[in-house]
Design a protein around this motif. Sequence first.
Motif: not given
Length: 153
Positions: A20-30
């Motif tokens: 969806n046009g955004r990037e997250f590192r895996l640890p950021e996803l709680l």
Amino acid sequence: MTTYYRDPEVLITSAGVRMNGREFRLPELLQVWYTKGTRSWGVIARRGALGLAILLPLLAGGFAVLVALTMDAAIGTTLAMVIGGILLGLAVMPVADLLLERVDRSYDRGSRNLEIWGRIRDGEVLLMRTDDAQRFGRVYRALTRALEPAARR
């Protein structure tokens, strides 16, 4: 780095997620979960219309044969009506395969919007929204595999 899923809009790796046009590192996803929207009655009506398109010529052919056999007519007329009814019923066969393929694809796509949500430190974020049930399943499975504790090591 392990790639779990990749398409032009979504990338899921062991390092992070781009959706969806955004990037997250895996640890950021709680936390990650999905929601299902309401059914699209238009999709269901189209499936029904395709089913009728297949059945109506068959019913018309069967009705023609039934009328021909119950009608008090000359043998030639009865035979012509029976053959015509059979041909009408058989005429749907080449088209039926195409119509059944469209029905099959409609089930693959699904009849509702599906969303993948994630919780990050700042709140909840919509990661993906699609009506393609097959793609949704592949993306969600890849995301859960990437988030498994064993995959994070």
